[in-house]
Design a protein around this motif. Structure first.
Motif, PDB file in Angstrom:
ATOM      1  N   GLY A   1      36.104  -6.250 -12.867  1.00 52.00           N
ATOM      2  CA  GLY A   1      36.223  -5.635 -11.190  1.00 52.00           C
ATOM      3  C   GLY A   1      37.405  -5.507 -10.699  1.00 52.00           C
ATOM      4  O   GLY A   1      36.716  -4.285  -9.913  1.00 52.00           O
ATOM      5  N   ASN A   2      37.445  -6.132 -10.173  1.00 57.99           N
ATOM      6  CA  ASN A   2      39.069  -5.517  -9.117  1.00 57.99           C
ATOM      7  C   ASN A   2      40.158  -5.242 -10.149  1.00 57.99           C
ATOM      8  O   ASN A   2      40.989  -5.218  -9.455  1.00 57.99           O
ATOM      9  N   LEU A   3      40.136  -5.012 -11.063  1.00 57.90           N
ATOM     10  CA  LEU A   3      41.302  -4.499 -11.527  1.00 57.90           C
ATOM     11  C   LEU A   3      41.864  -2.973 -10.928  1.00 57.90           C
ATOM     12  O   LEU A   3      42.779  -2.977 -10.519  1.00 57.90           O
ATOM     13  N   THR A   4      40.181  -2.206 -10.883  1.00 59.71           N
ATOM     14  CA  THR A   4      40.999  -0.667 -10.314  1.00 59.71           C
ATOM     15  C   THR A   4      39.108  -0.433  -9.067  1.00 59.71           C
ATOM     16  O   THR A   4      38.449  -1.619  -9.384  1.00 59.71           O
ATOM     17  N   MET A   5      39.240   0.621  -8.743  1.00 63.89           N
ATOM     18  CA  MET A   5      38.283   0.737  -7.695  1.00 63.89           C
ATOM     19  C   MET A   5      36.989   0.825  -8.802  1.00 63.89           C
ATOM     20  O   MET A   5      35.601   1.117  -8.536  1.00 63.89           O
ATOM     21  N   LEU A   6      37.649   1.473  -9.873  1.00 59.22           N
ATOM     22  CA  LEU A   6      35.796   1.610 -10.835  1.00 59.22           C
ATOM     23  C   LEU A   6      35.173   1.147 -11.200  1.00 59.22           C
ATOM     24  O   LEU A   6      34.217   0.696 -12.332  1.00 59.22           O
TER      25      LEU A   6
ATOM     26  N   SER B   1      42.058   3.903  -4.332  1.00 64.64           N
ATOM     27  CA  SER B   1      43.041   3.596  -6.530  1.00 64.64           C
ATOM     28  C   SER B   1      44.299   3.428  -5.197  1.00 64.64           C
ATOM     29  O   SER B   1      44.936   1.940  -5.981  1.00 64.64           O
ATOM     30  N   GLU B   2      45.359   3.455  -4.990  1.00 64.17           N
ATOM     31  CA  GLU B   2      46.538   3.696  -4.540  1.00 64.17           C
ATOM     32  C   GLU B   2      46.821   2.653  -4.129  1.00 64.17           C
ATOM     33  O   GLU B   2      47.898   1.650  -3.672  1.00 64.17           O
ATOM     34  N   ARG B   3      46.249   2.027  -2.911  1.00 65.65           N
ATOM     35  CA  ARG B   3      46.275   0.671  -1.611  1.00 65.65           C
ATOM     36  C   ARG B   3      45.309  -0.043  -2.948  1.00 65.65           C
ATOM     37  O   ARG B   3      46.193  -1.569  -2.314  1.00 65.65           O
ATOM     38  N   HIS B   4      44.361  -0.289  -3.546  1.00 66.61           N
ATOM     39  CA  HIS B   4      44.073  -0.936  -4.331  1.00 66.61           C
ATOM     40  C   HIS B   4      44.505  -1.989  -5.358  1.00 66.61           C
ATOM     41  O   HIS B   4      44.682  -2.809  -5.415  1.00 66.61           O
ATOM     42  N   ALA B   5      45.520  -0.851  -5.778  1.00 60.71           N
ATOM     43  CA  ALA B   5      46.009  -0.866  -6.684  1.00 60.71           C
ATOM     44  C   ALA B   5      46.932  -2.173  -7.385  1.00 60.71           C
ATOM     45  O   ALA B   5      47.228  -3.365  -7.816  1.00 60.71           O
TER      46      ALA B   5
END
Length: 209
Positions: free
Chosen positions: A137-142, A164-168
Motif C-alpha cells: 500500500g505504500n508503493l504508489t498512491m493507488l 503520485s510524483e511526490r510520493h514515488a
C-alpha cells in the motif's frame, strides 16, 4: 448546537432580545433558528464519492472472482511455483505479484479476491499475503485506500501537494526494501501453522517452524 446570541449588560445580566417592527408598527417575531443535529453534521462530512469508489471496487472484485480468471492468472503467473507459492524462493515472486495487484486494484480488494481464489490457504500463506498487501500500500498512491483518503481530504482544503510524483521517490524504494526484508524474516522466523485448517490438515499436529 444552536448558537447563543444572548447579550449581557456591564454587570453580566442577560438583556432581553431587541424587538423589531415593520412599517406599520407591528412587532416582527424573530424566526426560529434551525437546529442542526449531530447526525446531520456527521452525514454532511461523509465523502460519498470515495464511498462509491470502494463499493464499486468490492463489487467488481467479487464479480471477477466468479469468472475463474484470478485462479487462471495465478496458475499462469506463478508457473512452477503455483503449487508452492509461499515455499522457498517462490514466496518472493508471490509477494511481488501481490504488490503489483495491490497497486492496480488497491490492497483490500486484492485480499478479498485471494480469499475466494485460495479458500484452503494455510495461516502462514495468509501471514505472507497480509504483510505483502499492507506494505504494498505504500508503493504508489493507488496501493492503499488510506493514501487516497489523505489525498482527497488534502485537496478539499486546497493542498494538492500529495501527488503520485511526490510520493514515488520515497514510496517505491522504501516499500521494496521493507517488503523483501520483511518477507525474509517471516519466512525464517514465524509461528503460523503451515497446514490448511479447512482441509483438517492441522489436526495431526503439523505446525510451524
Amino acid at each position: 448546537p444552536r448558537p447563543d446570541n444572548t447579550q449581557y449588560d456591564a454587570e453580566g445580566n442577560p438583556l432581553p432580545p431587541k424587538k423589531t417592527y415593520d412599517m406599520d408598527g407591528n412587532e416582527i417575531e424573530p424566526e426560529e433558528e434551525e437546529l442542526v443535529t449531530e447526525s446531520e453534521t456527521t452525514l454532511t462530512e461523509v465523502d460519498y464519492g470515495l464511498l462509491m469508489l470502494f463499493i464499486g471496487q468490492f463489487l467488481l472484485i467479487g464479480s471477477f472472482d466468479d469468472t475463474g480468471v484470478p485462479q487462471a492468472f495465478f496458475a499462469l503467473s506463478m508457473g512452477k511455483c503455483a503449487d508452492q507459492m509461499t515455499e522457498g524462493a517462490c514466496v518472493y515472486w508471490f509477494v511481488m505479484i501481490i504488490t503489483v495487484l495491490s497497486n492496480i486494484a488497491s490492497n483490500v480488494p486484492v485480499c478479498q479476491m485471494l480469499a475466494a481464489t485460495f479458500p484452503y490457504a494455510t495461516p502462514y500463506d495468509w501471514l505472507q499475503v497480509s504483510f505483502s498487501a499492507t506494505i504494498a500500500g505504500n508503493l504508489t498512491m493507488l496501493g492503499s485506500a488510506a493514501n487516497m483518503i489523505v489525498a482527497f481530504q488534502a485537496a478539499k482544503v486546497g493542498d494538492r501537494t500529495f501527488t503520485s510524483e511526490r510520493h514515488a521517490p520515497f514510496g517505491i524504494p522504501s516499500t521494496l526494501l521493507c517488503l523483501y526484508a520483511g518477507t525474509f524474516l517471516l519466512a525464517t522466523f514465524h509461528f503460523a501453522p503451515e497446514c490448511s485448517e479447512r482441509l483438517g490438515e492441522c489436526d495431526g499436529g503439523d505446525g510451524a517452524e
